[in-house]
Design an enzyme around this catalytic site. Structure first.
Site, PDB file in Angstrom:
ATOM      1  N   HIS A 310       0.795  -1.113  -0.053  1.00  0.00           N
ATOM      2  CA  HIS A 310      -0.155  -0.097  -0.063  1.00  0.00           C
ATOM      3  C   HIS A 310       0.662   1.320   0.177  1.00  0.00           C
ATOM      4  CE1 HIS A 310      -3.329   2.720   1.164  1.00  0.00           C
ATOM      5  NE2 HIS A 310      -3.849   1.729   0.816  1.00  0.00           N
ATOM      6  N   ASP A 367      -8.071  -5.326   0.018  1.00  0.00           N
ATOM      7  CA  ASP A 367      -8.192  -6.013  -0.919  1.00  0.00           C
ATOM      8  C   ASP A 367      -8.289  -7.646  -0.614  1.00  0.00           C
ATOM      9  OD1 ASP A 367      -7.749  -3.255  -2.828  1.00  0.00           O
ATOM     10  OD2 ASP A 367      -9.469  -4.263  -3.055  1.00  0.00           O
TER      11      ASP A 367
HETATM   12  C1  SDX Z   1      -6.258  -0.008  -2.897  1.00  0.00           C
HETATM   13  O1  SDX Z   1      -4.300   4.448  -2.065  1.00  0.00           O
HETATM   14  C2  SDX Z   1      -5.594   3.830  -1.272  1.00  0.00           C
HETATM   15  O2  SDX Z   1      -5.786   4.138  -0.156  1.00  0.00           O
HETATM   16  C3  SDX Z   1      -5.943   2.601  -1.969  1.00  0.00           C
HETATM   17  C4  SDX Z   1      -7.069   1.693  -1.210  1.00  0.00           C
HETATM   18  C5  SDX Z   1      -8.318   2.789  -1.012  1.00  0.00           C
HETATM   19  O3  SDX Z   1      -9.123   2.352   0.076  1.00  0.00           O
HETATM   20  O4  SDX Z   1      -8.702   3.451  -1.881  1.00  0.00           O
HETATM   21  O5  SDX Z   1      -6.451   1.330  -0.013  1.00  0.00           O
HETATM   22  C6  SDX Z   1      -7.470   0.660  -2.201  1.00  0.00           C
HETATM   23  O6  SDX Z   1      -6.062   0.281  -4.010  1.00  0.00           O
HETATM   24  C7  SDX Z   1      -5.422  -1.094  -2.102  1.00  0.00           C
HETATM   25  C8  SDX Z   1      -4.221  -1.529  -3.042  1.00  0.00           C
HETATM   26  C9  SDX Z   1      -4.894  -2.540  -3.946  1.00  0.00           C
HETATM   27  N1  SDX Z   1      -3.670  -3.130  -4.909  1.00  0.00           N
HETATM   28  C10 SDX Z   1      -3.288  -4.001  -4.685  1.00  0.00           C
HETATM   29  O7  SDX Z   1      -3.195  -5.000  -3.788  1.00  0.00           O
HETATM   30  C11 SDX Z   1      -2.137  -4.241  -5.931  1.00  0.00           C
HETATM   31  C12 SDX Z   1      -0.799  -4.940  -5.544  1.00  0.00           C
HETATM   32  N2  SDX Z   1      -0.115  -3.976  -4.581  1.00  0.00           N
HETATM   33  C13 SDX Z   1       0.885  -2.929  -5.443  1.00  0.00           C
HETATM   34  O8  SDX Z   1       0.625  -2.986  -6.727  1.00  0.00           O
HETATM   35  C14 SDX Z   1       1.257  -1.688  -4.762  1.00  0.00           C
HETATM   36  O9  SDX Z   1       1.599  -2.310  -3.353  1.00  0.00           O
HETATM   37  C15 SDX Z   1       0.512  -0.808  -4.475  1.00  0.00           C
HETATM   38  C16 SDX Z   1      -0.106  -0.365  -5.900  1.00  0.00           C
HETATM   39  C17 SDX Z   1      -0.667  -1.045  -3.740  1.00  0.00           C
HETATM   40  C18 SDX Z   1       1.252   0.596  -3.825  1.00  0.00           C
HETATM   41  O10 SDX Z   1       2.135   0.916  -5.054  1.00  0.00           O
HETATM   42  P1  SDX Z   1       3.458   1.577  -4.713  1.00  0.00           P
HETATM   43  O11 SDX Z   1       3.209   2.631  -3.497  1.00  0.00           O
HETATM   44  O12 SDX Z   1       3.709   2.642  -5.820  1.00  0.00           O
HETATM   45  O13 SDX Z   1       4.683   0.886  -4.130  1.00  0.00           O
HETATM   46  P2  SDX Z   1       5.757   0.407  -5.074  1.00  0.00           P
HETATM   47  O14 SDX Z   1       5.174  -0.180  -6.540  1.00  0.00           O
HETATM   48  O15 SDX Z   1       6.729   1.532  -5.373  1.00  0.00           O
HETATM   49  O16 SDX Z   1       6.468  -0.772  -4.064  1.00  0.00           O
HETATM   50  C19 SDX Z   1       7.394  -0.464  -3.515  1.00  0.00           C
HETATM   51  C20 SDX Z   1       8.170  -1.794  -3.502  1.00  0.00           C
HETATM   52  C21 SDX Z   1       8.673  -2.219  -5.037  1.00  0.00           C
HETATM   53  O17 SDX Z   1       9.864  -3.077  -5.022  1.00  0.00           O
HETATM   54  P3  SDX Z   1      11.346  -2.461  -5.054  1.00  0.00           P
HETATM   55  O18 SDX Z   1      11.463  -1.544  -6.349  1.00  0.00           O
HETATM   56  O19 SDX Z   1      11.546  -1.535  -3.777  1.00  0.00           O
HETATM   57  O20 SDX Z   1      12.104  -3.503  -5.184  1.00  0.00           O
HETATM   58  O21 SDX Z   1       7.429  -2.712  -3.137  1.00  0.00           O
HETATM   59  C22 SDX Z   1       7.279  -3.893  -4.279  1.00  0.00           C
HETATM   60  C23 SDX Z   1       7.579  -3.138  -5.647  1.00  0.00           C
HETATM   61  O22 SDX Z   1       7.933  -3.971  -6.341  1.00  0.00           O
HETATM   62  N3  SDX Z   1       5.895  -4.277  -4.093  1.00  0.00           N
HETATM   63  C24 SDX Z   1       5.302  -5.344  -4.387  1.00  0.00           C
HETATM   64  C25 SDX Z   1       3.897  -5.161  -4.329  1.00  0.00           C
HETATM   65  N4  SDX Z   1       3.761  -4.321  -3.831  1.00  0.00           N
HETATM   66  C26 SDX Z   1       4.800  -3.473  -3.672  1.00  0.00           C
HETATM   67  N5  SDX Z   1       5.814  -6.712  -4.968  1.00  0.00           N
HETATM   68  C27 SDX Z   1       5.036  -7.721  -4.931  1.00  0.00           C
HETATM   69  N6  SDX Z   1       3.806  -7.774  -4.776  1.00  0.00           N
HETATM   70  C28 SDX Z   1       3.212  -6.529  -4.019  1.00  0.00           C
HETATM   71  N7  SDX Z   1       2.005  -6.548  -3.996  1.00  0.00           N
END
Ligand code: SDX
Length: 433
Positions: A310, A367
């Site tokens: 998140h 989620d």
């Molecule tokens: C919602 O914003 C809100 O409030 C949203 C929400 C709401 O109520 O409105 O809470 C609802 O959208 C919840 C999130 C649902 N999405 C997912 O579950 C999709 C999976 N999660 C990721 O795509 C990610 O964690 C996000 C999109 C939720 C957040 O993305 P960020 O903040 O841009 O984080 P990032 O992608 O920069 O991640 C930081 C690191 C990265 O690795 P490095 O580059 O440091 O090596 O963490 C890794 C990412 O690759 N990472 C994940 C991951 N989430 C982050 N790796 C694997 N699986 C994951 N789920």
């Protein structure tokens, strides 16, 4: 710099620029750069807005480090009981305080009055290809709502706003149920004025012309809780979209329709569907939980551990905890179980021990368990994001209203860092290689 007017010093190109520093109720400091370009021709750079506050808001507070979520200051955990209902939480978010008995009854009466769709809009569902994804149907029909309520489009009138807001929330419930019915090739039911918001939704979803759906109290309570937990979440992607569209003085219908589109994305509201696909793939033997984590950690693999991570929460999303407990409660009440819940727990256990997830502070988000509870209620997977949108409507409306009530609000128009050619010439097609 003085204590009552703290500032930050920016040193750039041999210049020292003193910038005001704002402080939030929680002590969060913000450097006010709103005049930086006009006064110094300098822009800041933050493409995913991860370090940028786009507004001052008093609606929802999230402390991501400590896993705290509060609606108008009330901790989300206090809504995890049968008495609060979605309609009064909608009032709380939109108007800023819990409604009195009279206010709640009047708001509920408006919702009942506006639950029907115009017959010609209901007939429109017949033009949608059978089997269409419910989110596509919701998006299409939601945008059509404005065709029927032109007189509620103007801004600036409180009564017109309340009429528009109640129509949007109440009719979205009917549209959502009809999206499901159309996708299943089922006949449409009419809303029952004797039922409350969630009971009516379940009736519209599952009753048949020859068989009334019996609404179990535990199922109605679970539906109510799902909508409450999704009602608002400060400046998430879809809410920020609603604010940006609304900043152009677009009407409430158009602004909420833009929120539906943003929420559809699998990184946002669409994640609950991806979580179920992931859990079902494990259940069907397509992959093991270990395979899941391995794929999620592989940078060459676009796969993510959906339902994890998140932008704000670097701790457990409090909504995930409540949803997991609620799913267990429904299963025990119904004396059923869902193997996907055990798989989800196993995935969570492995991830929370894995340095990749621990180092990045990736925890279950809203989620991760919402789909399991929705399945327990009987909602099919392709309706999960539709339910998220239905729950999020009061938040979009509240944030849109807060922005419109701010008379100093300007149109949102970000700058860019231009990286293209500074000057080029047009070449007639016959002279091009
Ligand atoms: C919602 O914003 C809100 O409030 C949203 C929400 C709401 O109520 O409105 O809470 C609802 O959208 C919840 C999130 C649902 N999405 C997912 O579950 C999709 C999976 N999660 C990721 O795509 C990610 O964690 C996000 C999109 C939720 C957040 O993305 P960020 O903040 O841009 O984080 P990032 O992608 O920069 O991640 C930081 C690191 C990265 O690795 P490095 O580059 O440091 O090596 O963490 C890794 C990412 O690759 N990472 C994940 C991951 N989430 C982050 N790796 C694997 N699986 C994951 N789920």
């Amino acid at each position: 710099m003085s204590q009552e007017h703290p500032t930050a010093l920016l040193q750039i190109d041999g210049k020292s620029i003193e910038l005001p520093v704002l402080t939030g109720t929680d002590g969060q400091k913000a450097v006010d750069v709103s005049k930086l370009y006009d006064e110094h021709k300098i822009v800041t750079y933050d493409p995913s807005l991860g370090s940028t506050s786009v507004c001052q808001s008093a609606i929802t507070y999230v402390d991501g480090d400590n896993g705290i979520l509060r609606y108008r200051g009330i901790p989300i955990e206090q809504f995890d009981r049968p008495s609060p209902n979605f309609i009064e939480v909608a009032w709380l978010l939109i108007f800023g305080a819990l409604p009195t008995q009279d206010e709640r009854d009047e708001f509920r009466a408006r919702m009942t009055k506006h639950q029907l769709l115009h017959e010609s809009l209901r007939e429109q569902f017949g033009n949608v290809p059978p089997g269409s994804p419910p989110m596509a149907i919701l998006s299409a029909m939601f945008s059509q709502l404005a065709c029927y309520y032109e007189k509620f489009l103007p801004l600036g009138d409180e009564e017109l706003f309340v009429e528009a807001a109640t129509r949007i929330i109440s009719k979205a419930r009917t549209i959502a149920a009809y999206a499901y019915r159309r996708s299943q090739g089922l006949p449409f039911m009419y809303p029952d004025p004797a039922l409350r918001f969630c009971g009516n939704f379940l009736h519209l979803m599952f009753s048949l012309p020859y068989k009334q759906y019996i609404i179990g109290q535990e199922i109605e309570d679970a539906m109510n809780l799902v909508l409450i937990l999704h009602a608002d979440h400060e400046q998430n992607c879809s809410t920020s979209t609603v604010r940006i569209v609304g900043s152009a003085q677009a009407n409430l219908f158009a602004s909420c329709a833009s929120g539906v589109s943003a929420l559809w994305g699998p990184l946002h509201g669409g994640a609950n569907v991806e979580v179920m696909k992931m859990l079902e793939a494990i259940y069907n033997g397509g992959m093991t939980p270990e395979d899941c984590l391995k794929a999620a950690k592989d940078k060459q693999n676009p796969f993510k551990l959906f339902g994890f991570g998140h932008r704000i929460y670097k701790n457990y999303d409090p909504r995930a905890k409540i949803l997991q407990t609620a799913a267990e409660k429904v299963f025990s009440q119904q004396k059923t179980e869902d193997p996907l819940l055990d798989i989800a727990r196993k995935l969570e256990e492995l991830a929370l021990k894995d340095p990749y997830f621990v180092d990045r502070k990736l925890y279950p988000n809203v989620d991760f368990y919402s789909g399991i509870l929705l399945r327990a209620i009987g909602i099919p997977t392709n309706m999960f994001t539709v339910i998220f949108a239905l729950g999020r409507l009061p938040g979009w409306i509240a944030q849109w209203k807060e922005q419109h009530d701010n008379l100093n609000q300007r149109i949102c128009r970000p700058r860019q860092l231009y990286m293209g050619e500074m000057e080029a010439n047009y070449v007639p097609i016959e002279d091009r290689e």
